[in-house]
Design an enzyme around this catalytic site. Structure first.
Site, short mmCIF file in Angstrom:
data_model
loop_
_atom_site.label_atom_id
_atom_site.label_comp_id
_atom_site.label_asym_id
_atom_site.label_seq_id
_atom_site.Cartn_x
_atom_site.Cartn_y
_atom_site.Cartn_z
N HIS A 1 -4.62 6.02 -1.48
CA HIS A 1 -5.27 5.98 -0.17
C HIS A 1 -4.28 6.30 0.95
O HIS A 1 -4.69 6.61 2.07
CB HIS A 1 -5.86 4.58 0.05
N TYR B 1 0.81 -1.22 0.00
CA TYR B 1 0.00 0.00 0.00
C TYR B 1 0.85 1.27 0.00
O TYR B 1 0.30 2.37 -0.08
CB TYR B 1 -0.91 0.03 1.24
N ASN C 1 -14.26 5.49 4.57
CA ASN C 1 -14.40 4.52 5.66
C ASN C 1 -13.56 4.84 6.88
O ASN C 1 -13.94 4.53 8.01
CB ASN C 1 -14.08 3.11 5.16
N TYR D 1 -5.13 -0.38 9.96
CA TYR D 1 -5.72 -0.30 8.63
C TYR D 1 -6.79 0.79 8.63
O TYR D 1 -7.37 1.15 9.66
CB TYR D 1 -6.29 -1.64 8.14
#
Length: 196
Positions: free
Chosen positions: A29, A24, A121, A73
């Protein structure tokens, strides 16, 4: 009592959102993590693994910043923020969340003092964990250049080189915004930076 309150008000929690793991590291993100790393470089600091987050204690013009990169996360970011805000006794008005935003053009920087999760989220979990949406957030636009149904792939997809080049000066400005937030407060910071 007044002196104690003043001392406490000089401490800030800067929560920069992203996902841990090498896969990631260069994704859209994770722009919050990119800002955290740029801030640490600017203030000659490093991060260490800690409970629920990678943390760094930074100082700027008499202000103490607890900068965190949650290791929970993205979708469970609230757990780390609630823990560190409680642990460090940081008032809600001294919390700043730094995150990506699909609704803003790539490179756009926008600070707000409160608001909905906007479909993010990480913000959704923070609002649920803190029990309020009245915390400052610095949203960094990552654009929405994706076909219908490909939002997730776009968000966790890696930056194109042109995007990386475009984002570099914006990361520097994000660092300046954080410094302004802790020294001048959100209102003056929004007036100064939100239209740049």
């Amino acid at each position: 009592m007044k002196a104690f309150f003043y001392f406490c008000s000089m401490k800030y929690l800067i929560a920069c959102l992203g996902n841990i793991g090498a896969e990631y590291a260069n994704t859209r993100h994770n722009v919050g993590f990119m800002v955290a790393d740029r801030l640490a470089k600017d203030l000659d600091n490093t991060f260490t693994i800690n409970r629920l987050a990678m943390t760094s204690e930074m100082k700027f013009k008499g202000r103490q910043m607890i900068v965190i990169k949650p290791t929970t996360y993205m979708n469970l970011s609230g757990k780390a923020i609630r823990y560190w805000a409680t642990q460090e006794k940081i008032p809600m008005e001294n919390i700043l969340v730094v995150c990506d935003d699909l609704a803003l053009p790539s490179g756009t920087l926008r600070m707000k003092k409160k608001g909905s999760d906007g479909g993010h989220n990480g913000l959704k979990d923070i609002i649920e964990s803190l029990g309020t949406n009245e915390f400052c957030r610095l949203r960094i636009g990552i654009g929405n250049d994706f076909a219908k149904g490909e939002q997730i792939d776009y968000v966790i997809g890696e930056w194109r080189q042109s995007e990386i080049d475009e984002m570099q000066p914006r990361l520097d400005m994000a660092v300046e915004i954080i410094k302004s937030f802790v020294t001048q407060g959100p209102d003056l910071t929004m007036n100064q930076y939100n239209n740049k």
